[in-house]
Motif scaffolding. Structure first.
Motif, short mmCIF file in Angstrom:
data_model
loop_
_atom_site.label_atom_id
_atom_site.label_comp_id
_atom_site.label_asym_id
_atom_site.label_seq_id
_atom_site.Cartn_x
_atom_site.Cartn_y
_atom_site.Cartn_z
N LEU A 192 0.81 -1.23 0.00
CA LEU A 192 0.00 0.00 0.00
C LEU A 192 0.84 1.27 0.00
O LEU A 192 0.52 2.20 -0.74
N PRO A 193 1.91 1.36 0.83
CA PRO A 193 2.69 2.60 0.78
C PRO A 193 3.22 2.91 -0.61
O PRO A 193 3.19 4.06 -1.04
N VAL A 194 3.68 1.89 -1.34
CA VAL A 194 4.19 2.13 -2.69
C VAL A 194 3.06 2.64 -3.58
O VAL A 194 3.19 3.66 -4.28
N CYS A 195 1.89 1.95 -3.53
CA CYS A 195 0.74 2.38 -4.34
C CYS A 195 0.35 3.81 -3.98
O CYS A 195 0.12 4.65 -4.86
N ALA A 196 0.25 4.08 -2.66
CA ALA A 196 -0.20 5.40 -2.22
C ALA A 196 0.76 6.49 -2.67
O ALA A 196 0.32 7.58 -3.06
N MET A 197 2.06 6.20 -2.65
CA MET A 197 3.01 7.25 -3.04
C MET A 197 2.92 7.54 -4.54
O MET A 197 3.03 8.70 -4.95
N VAL A 198 2.73 6.52 -5.34
CA VAL A 198 2.54 6.74 -6.79
C VAL A 198 1.28 7.58 -7.01
O VAL A 198 1.30 8.57 -7.77
N LEU A 199 0.19 7.21 -6.32
CA LEU A 199 -1.06 7.95 -6.49
C LEU A 199 -0.92 9.39 -6.00
O LEU A 199 -1.42 10.32 -6.64
N LEU A 200 -0.21 9.58 -4.87
CA LEU A 200 -0.02 10.94 -4.35
C LEU A 200 0.76 11.78 -5.34
O LEU A 200 0.43 12.95 -5.58
N LEU A 201 1.79 11.17 -5.94
CA LEU A 201 2.60 11.89 -6.92
C LEU A 201 1.73 12.35 -8.08
O LEU A 201 1.75 13.52 -8.49
N LEU A 202 0.89 11.44 -8.60
CA LEU A 202 -0.04 11.79 -9.68
C LEU A 202 -0.98 12.90 -9.25
O LEU A 202 -1.20 13.87 -9.97
N HIS A 203 -1.53 12.75 -8.02
CA HIS A 203 -2.48 13.73 -7.48
C HIS A 203 -1.84 15.12 -7.47
O HIS A 203 -2.44 16.08 -7.94
#
Lengths: 262, 243
Positions: free
Chosen positions: B219-230
């Motif tokens: 989840l942390p990896v997924c969340a960081m990718v999503l945050l970067l996109l956001h």
């Protein structure tokens, strides 16, 4: 609350030249006036816009191949028709238009007539006092820091006054009496219990329909911008999405409270 | 303009102070960083970013996204700290949490922050989503960012669900036993999802290992990718205009 409009930030009285104006003359005019765009006016009608970028591209083109019919006048290299933005539009509109069309200058119009030019620089210029706006540094950042410190303060108070719970170790052989999920799952949990009203439809119905309804609401939430095509952003002018949003919020709060007290 | 001399002079003073602070920072960092800046020219970019005006309609409702990110960062820091002492085995998980709380210096504080952060972040992310909804800020051209935001919210829910099992106490254990059954209502592959999640028929060591892997790596990896996109999309599209 005042909105910064394109008219607030534009340069008034745009300088214009005739289509027959020679390119070096246009460049000299730009330098003398300290601007990077000229309107092109044929008789009494505005027909296009020529910018510093157009002139630079022309120099590159001229250096790469010396064709006899190389452009010599503003009319040959101008962008036409002009991209325009209305004077009363929010400043945001201008920047969005620039980003969309990959340009740095827009012609500002009032009832369709050109009255000024807005450049990307006008949008950036920090010296211009945008009415009502505050600089990010240090004014806005100060507010952000206050909000961050408040958040940390609230967390610290909660940690000290109500420490993280220390329960008994898990025992797979003894089920405690009241198992409830964390509060943010309570609404979903209580809804699945509530879905028992579908039991008359069959033994399968409560679970399948309960999960299906929640799944449907979730899909609508995720795809909301693609389902709600109404371009209006004012809450009063979009009753359907408001009704959906408010009922979802109330349902979430209602089922959470119901789950908590049942 | 002549009617408001004080307002004007205050604005000038404000500008001068900001400039002085900025110059001081440049001087202090420039001694070390000057050589690099000649090549990278971050200073110009930084000064441009810092001077960017923030529109008047940005009020306190706009801060919940930022607060959510702040709490996310707190969760990362406290989570990594807990990782130094937590042991993800059925025999030792509970004892290690007791050890963190009662023996490790400031362990109670770090665990307390992680516990309350997990709860508060749900509130702030919901307020953030509600603000975006009521302002209609999810509409084009920000439509894809709404979808990314929703994905982030669901990843937070899975963070909460997976993290809840890790202390291996009676409540977390039984809440997981009940909660892990919910995906079984998914048509056709429901039972397979449940089996994949638990790693077997019961919630045991495999389930704990899987929930641990989901919570601290996947989840942390997924969340960081999503945050970067956001954030990239916010940077590109800017704050939505006033209503």
């Amino acid at each position: 609350m005042s909105i910064v409009t394109v008219g607030d930030m534009m340069s008034r009285d745009p300088v214009s030249v005739a289509p027959g104006c020679a390119l070096p003359d246009a460049a000299r005019l730009m330098n003398r006036m300290g601007i990077r765009s000229l309107l092109v006016k044929d008789q009494d009608t505005f027909v296009g816009i020529v910018t510093g970028t157009d002139l630079a591209n022309q120099i590159i083109a001229a250096a790469e191949g010396d064709s006899p019919d190389a452009p010599r006048t503003v009319g040959d290299i101008m962008s036409s028709p002009m991209l325009t933005v209305e004077q009363g539009a929010p400043l945001r509109t201008a920047s969005e238009e620039m980003v969309r069309h990959h340009v740095r200058h827009l012609v500002v119009t009032l009832h369709g007539n050109p009255v000024g030019i807005i450049s990307a620089r006008d949008l950036l210029d920090p010296e211009v006092d945008v009415p009502g706006a505050i600089p990010f540094w240090p004014n806005h950042l100060l507010k952000e820091v206050v909000a961050a410190l408040l958040t940390i303060g609230v967390m610290m108070a909660l940690v000290v006054l109500s420490p993280a719970p220390m329960l008994h170790e898990a025992d797979p052989f003894s089920t405690p009496n009241h198992i409830k999920p964390e509060w943010y799952f309570l609404a979903a949990y209580q809804f699945l219990i509530f879905a028992d009203i579908f039991r008359p439809l069959g033994e399968w119905a409560p679970k399948v329909l309960g999960v299906a309804i929640m799944g449907l609401v979730t899909v609508i939430m995720v795809l909301l911008p693609f389902l709600d095509r109404n371009p209006d952003r004012t809450p009063r002018k979009r009753p359907i999405s408001m009704l959906f949003g408010i009922s979802c919020t109330l349902a979430f709060i209602g089922f959470t409270l119901w789950g908590h007290f049942s | 303009m002549a009617d408001h001399p004080t307002k004007d002079s205050r604005a000038t003073y404000r500008g001068e102070t900001a400039k002085a602070v900025f110059n001081l920072l440049s001087l202090l960092t420039g001694t070390v960083y000057g050589e690099l800046d000649e090549r990278l020219d971050f200073r110009t970019a930084l000064s441009r970013a810092l001077k960017k005006p923030v529109p008047e309609h940005v009020n306190f409702w706009f801060c919940f996204g930022g607060i959510t990110f702040l709490i996310f960062l707190i969760q990362v820091v406290t989570g990594i700290s807990l990782l130094l002492y937590y042991r993800p085995t059925v025999e030792q998980a509970f004892a290690s949490v007791v050890h963190i709380t009662n023996t490790v210096p400031f362990g109670w504080l770090v665990r307390g922050f992680h516990h309350w952060g997990a709860n508060l972040i749900m509130i702030t992310v919901m307020l953030h989503a509600l603000r975006v909804f009521f302002h209609g800020a999810y509409k084009a051209p920000r439509d894809f960012n709404w979808v990314v935001g929703m994905a982030l919210m669901f990843s937070l829910l899975i963070f909460g669900f997976s993290g809840y099992l890790l202390p291996w106490n009676e409540l977390s254990y039984w809440a997981t036993v009940v909660g892990a059954e919910i995906p079984s209502a998914v048509p056709f592959i429901g039972d397979q999802i449940v089996y994949l999640l638990k790693g077997g028929d019961v919630v045991g060591q495999l389930a704990l290992t899987r929930f641990f892997a989901i919570h601290v790596v996947i989840l942390p990896v997924c969340a960081m990718v999503l945050l970067l996109l956001h954030f990239l999309m916010i940077r590109r599209l800017g704050i939505s205009g006033p209503l």
